[in-house]
Design a protein around this motif. Structure first.
Motif, mmCIF file in Angstrom:
data_model
loop_
_atom_site.group_PDB
_atom_site.id
_atom_site.type_symbol
_atom_site.label_atom_id
_atom_site.label_comp_id
_atom_site.label_asym_id
_atom_site.label_seq_id
_atom_site.Cartn_x
_atom_site.Cartn_y
_atom_site.Cartn_z
ATOM 1 N N PHE A 380 0.242 -104.445 38.310
ATOM 2 C CA PHE A 380 0.629 -103.806 37.048
ATOM 3 C C PHE A 380 -0.613 -103.538 36.210
ATOM 4 C CE2 PHE A 380 1.245 -108.388 36.634
ATOM 5 C CZ PHE A 380 0.582 -108.709 35.462
ATOM 6 N N THR A 381 -0.499 -102.558 35.316
ATOM 7 C CA THR A 381 -1.619 -102.249 34.420
ATOM 8 C C THR A 381 -1.161 -102.462 32.988
ATOM 9 O OG1 THR A 381 -0.926 -99.959 34.560
ATOM 10 C CG2 THR A 381 -2.870 -100.551 35.816
ATOM 11 N N ILE A 382 -2.130 -102.841 32.157
ATOM 12 C CA ILE A 382 -1.855 -102.977 30.729
ATOM 13 C C ILE A 382 -2.725 -101.936 30.037
ATOM 14 C CG2 ILE A 382 -2.312 -104.476 28.722
ATOM 15 C CD1 ILE A 382 -1.342 -106.806 30.461
ATOM 16 N N ILE A 383 -2.129 -101.192 29.142
ATOM 17 C CA ILE A 383 -2.895 -100.129 28.480
ATOM 18 C C ILE A 383 -3.027 -100.470 26.997
ATOM 19 C CG2 ILE A 383 -2.992 -97.628 28.008
ATOM 20 C CD1 ILE A 383 -0.690 -97.913 30.514
ATOM 21 N N LYS A 392 -0.874 -105.007 17.408
ATOM 22 C CA LYS A 392 -0.839 -106.186 18.301
ATOM 23 C C LYS A 392 0.325 -106.070 19.301
ATOM 24 C CE LYS A 392 -4.494 -108.495 17.184
ATOM 25 N NZ LYS A 392 -5.279 -107.265 17.076
ATOM 26 N N THR A 393 0.336 -104.915 19.940
ATOM 27 C CA THR A 393 1.308 -104.683 21.024
ATOM 28 C C THR A 393 0.506 -104.299 22.264
ATOM 29 O OG1 THR A 393 1.463 -102.374 20.438
ATOM 30 C CG2 THR A 393 3.116 -103.848 19.476
ATOM 31 N N LEU A 394 1.182 -104.035 23.333
ATOM 32 C CA LEU A 394 0.508 -103.472 24.501
ATOM 33 C C LEU A 394 1.507 -102.717 25.351
ATOM 34 C CD1 LEU A 394 1.282 -105.925 26.712
ATOM 35 C CD2 LEU A 394 -0.603 -106.986 25.469
ATOM 36 N N THR A 395 0.977 -101.757 26.100
ATOM 37 C CA THR A 395 1.841 -101.004 27.009
ATOM 38 C C THR A 395 1.594 -101.540 28.404
ATOM 39 O OG1 THR A 395 1.678 -99.087 25.584
ATOM 40 C CG2 THR A 395 2.371 -98.677 27.854
ATOM 41 N N ILE A 396 2.674 -101.820 29.102
ATOM 42 C CA ILE A 396 2.510 -102.418 30.431
ATOM 43 C C ILE A 396 3.237 -101.551 31.458
ATOM 44 C CG2 ILE A 396 4.425 -104.043 30.006
ATOM 45 C CD1 ILE A 396 2.747 -106.096 31.630
ATOM 46 N N LYS A 397 2.563 -101.298 32.588
ATOM 47 C CA LYS A 397 3.150 -100.390 33.590
ATOM 48 C C LYS A 397 3.241 -101.081 34.942
ATOM 49 C CE LYS A 397 2.517 -95.889 35.709
ATOM 50 N NZ LYS A 397 1.727 -94.686 35.782
ATOM 51 N N ASN A 398 4.440 -101.064 35.491
ATOM 52 C CA ASN A 398 4.652 -101.585 36.843
ATOM 53 C C ASN A 398 4.174 -100.497 37.808
ATOM 54 O OD1 ASN A 398 5.756 -102.141 39.358
ATOM 55 N ND2 ASN A 398 7.641 -103.011 38.488
ATOM 56 N N THR A 399 3.095 -100.767 38.565
ATOM 57 C CA THR A 399 2.507 -99.678 39.367
ATOM 58 C C THR A 399 3.391 -99.277 40.535
ATOM 59 O OG1 THR A 399 1.178 -101.381 40.409
ATOM 60 C CG2 THR A 399 0.054 -99.979 38.849
ATOM 61 N N ARG A 400 4.341 -100.137 40.906
ATOM 62 C CA ARG A 400 5.224 -99.763 42.034
ATOM 63 C C ARG A 400 6.369 -98.889 41.550
ATOM 64 N NH1 ARG A 400 4.766 -105.381 44.744
ATOM 65 N NH2 ARG A 400 2.529 -105.339 45.043
ATOM 66 N N SER A 401 7.100 -99.385 40.511
ATOM 67 C CA SER A 401 8.264 -98.615 40.041
ATOM 68 C C SER A 401 7.855 -97.516 39.061
ATOM 69 C CB SER A 401 9.257 -99.546 39.349
ATOM 70 O OG SER A 401 8.682 -100.028 38.140
ATOM 71 N N LYS A 402 6.570 -97.573 38.607
ATOM 72 C CA LYS A 402 6.018 -96.614 37.626
ATOM 73 C C LYS A 402 6.653 -96.765 36.242
ATOM 74 C CE LYS A 402 3.775 -94.365 40.965
ATOM 75 N NZ LYS A 402 2.712 -95.136 41.472
ATOM 76 N N GLU A 403 7.526 -97.778 36.070
ATOM 77 C CA GLU A 403 8.136 -97.991 34.754
ATOM 78 C C GLU A 403 7.096 -98.460 33.748
ATOM 79 O OE1 GLU A 403 11.697 -100.550 34.496
ATOM 80 O OE2 GLU A 403 12.104 -99.603 36.439
ATOM 81 N N GLN A 404 7.198 -97.972 32.533
ATOM 82 C CA GLN A 404 6.221 -98.309 31.497
ATOM 83 C C GLN A 404 6.959 -98.765 30.247
ATOM 84 O OE1 GLN A 404 2.844 -95.667 31.531
ATOM 85 N NE2 GLN A 404 2.878 -95.609 29.308
#
Ligand code: HAM
Length: 426
Positions: A380-383, A392-404
């Motif tokens: 997963f990636t954190i943007i 003080k938030t973050l965006t997180i993306k599951n690299t397999r399902s592409k859900e963000q």
């Protein structure tokens, strides 16, 4: 001046390092299964630990790295593990403080000045075991079983187990006489080394790399015809135990092994893959009745083997056992802000919770950072952008399902753990 590695030595680069670690980890697991304890001995010892009077093996007579500092003691880089382990066993009187047999194991570097070729190095690693304190065919069979089942569990299939017996001392005495008589007839045809071996240890001629296809060796008497009743029945029991464990083996009556300390059971596992080249012996070992006594300890017997790690990796590659592995990280933190301390804090928190994490170190476009995350095979990636930093938030993306998803900083670990559960279910 640009230097290179010394002939016969190699760098283990990251692309190979993990393969060695994987083999070592599985070996350590097998040591646990068979209740062995690991130890370490020094890389160099007094030369006498390895070199005994009248030793005729190539390893001792030709291949040892021996040196002396200030013209004082003669020291040798260890060419094999057994002698140092037995020295340690005797020095620390492990036979007095432990129940016998004492089961010791090692994963250590060895040094031999041999002609380098594929699978033969001047510095190499052995995975070895020594079972010291009792002479019992059950132990011989169990020792072979440990090595055999470890190699099978690793995924190597194209192997053969060769086994022989060198008999007890009474058998060897008779056999030696027979060999002396036999080789005396061929004395002039033997290589210079074997002429010397004829005087010191004619058994060693059977193992000669030069003479092994000669008429003298091919027509030599066989050990099996000189075994005492005791030695023959001991060997028969070892074979019966191997049968019971369904370990396939071939009796090779020319197998004598390259070291002088062996008695009774000796064995080797060889590869049938062409990739192993001329160095097809994956591992070898055997029993030694006299070594502990020779090192100043009590008259007790031992048995062990050593596996060459580099040869295992070569064969593992040939048999495709490493193909499933893809280096990866759990998380890649993409940072589009100037204030990278926020990214650093996030990465630290993930690492503190055992998630492997890579961090962007440079000012780069989002696309370039996503590419890096891809290359690192991140789960997963954190943007982090200006909005995330300010709120003080973050965006997180599951690299397999592409859900963000966008989440609050304090919810990070809960979210990552739920992501874990989700990935497990997939
Ligand atoms: P060895 O047959 O000399 O036995 O070596 C064991 C294994 O170490 C070999 O089968 C091979 O896989 C690996 N090996 C040996 N020399 C090299 C080399 N130059 N380069 C790469 N690999 C090599 C012993 O050392 C005995 N101490 C084994 C033993 C333990 N016997 C009883 N206990």
């Amino acid at each position: 001046m640009a230097y290179q590695t010394v002939k016969g030595t190699y760098d283990v680069l990251p692309e190979d390092f993990w393969k060695r670690e994987r083999v070592k980890t599985l070996f350590s697991h097998f040591l646990d299964l068979y209740a062995y304890k690991q130890l370490e001995t020094p890389v160099f010892e007094y030369t006498g630990v390895f070199k005994k009077e009248n030793d005729t093996s190539d390893m001792v007579t030709k291949e040892m790295y021996t040196f002396s500092m200030n013209g004082k003691d003669s020291l040798t880089l260890r060419p094999e593990g057994t002698a140092g382990v037995i020295r340690s066993f005797v020095e620390h009187k492990l036979y007095g403080t432990n129940e016998l047999p004492v089961k010791l194991a090692y994963i250590e570097e060895m040094f031999r000045h041999e002609r380098p070729q594929k699978g033969r190095q001047r510095q190499f690693t052995q995975l070895g075991v020594e079972n010291i304190g009792d002479k019992n065919p059950l132990i011989d069979a169990e020792t072979i079983a440990l090595g055999y089942f470890f190699i099978k569990a690793l995924g190597l299939n194209d192997i053969r187990v060769l086994i022989n017996t060198l008999g007890d001392s009474a058998s060897r005495l008779e056999y030696r006489k027979a060999l002396e008589l036999h080789f005396a007839k061929y004395q002039d045809t033997l290589c210079p080394d074997c002429q010397n071996r004829l005087l010191k240890n004619p058994l060693r001629i059977l193992d000669c790399k030069v003479d092994h296809e000669s008429e003298a060796v091919l027509s030599a008497p066989k050990m099996k015809d000189y075994l005492t009743q005791d030695a023959a029945s001991y060997f028969a029991k070892v074979l019966a135990y191997l049968d019971a464990m369904e370990i396939p083996y071939e009796i090779d009556d020319k197998l004598v092994r390259g070291l002088d300390y062996y008695t009774d059971t000796v064995f080797e596992v060889v590869s049938t893959r062409k990739e192993s080249g001329s160095q097809s012996t994956v591992f070898g070992g055997g029993r030694y009745d006299e070594l502990v006594k020779e090192m100043g300890g009590p008259q007790i017997s031992g048995i062990g083997f050593a596996i060459g790690l580099e040869r295992l990796v070569i064969l593992g590659e040939a048999e495709g056992i490493f193909e499933d592995y893809q280096p990866s990280v759990d998380c890649y933190v993409i940072d589009m802000t100037e204030a990278s301390d926020y990214a650093l804090i996030i990465a630290s928190m993930l690492r503190a919770n055992s998630y492997s994490t890579e961090l962007n170190y440079y000012k780069r476009s989002m696309k370039a950072q996503f590419k890096s995350a891809d290359r690192k095979n991140a789960r997963f990636t954190i943007i982090i952008g200006e909005d995330e930093l300010n709120n003080k938030t973050l965006t997180i993306k599951n690299t397999r399902s592409k859900e963000q998803t966008s989440i609050k900083y304090e919810d990070l670990m809960n979210y990552v753990e739920s992501l874990d559960d989700l990935m497990e279910e997939e």
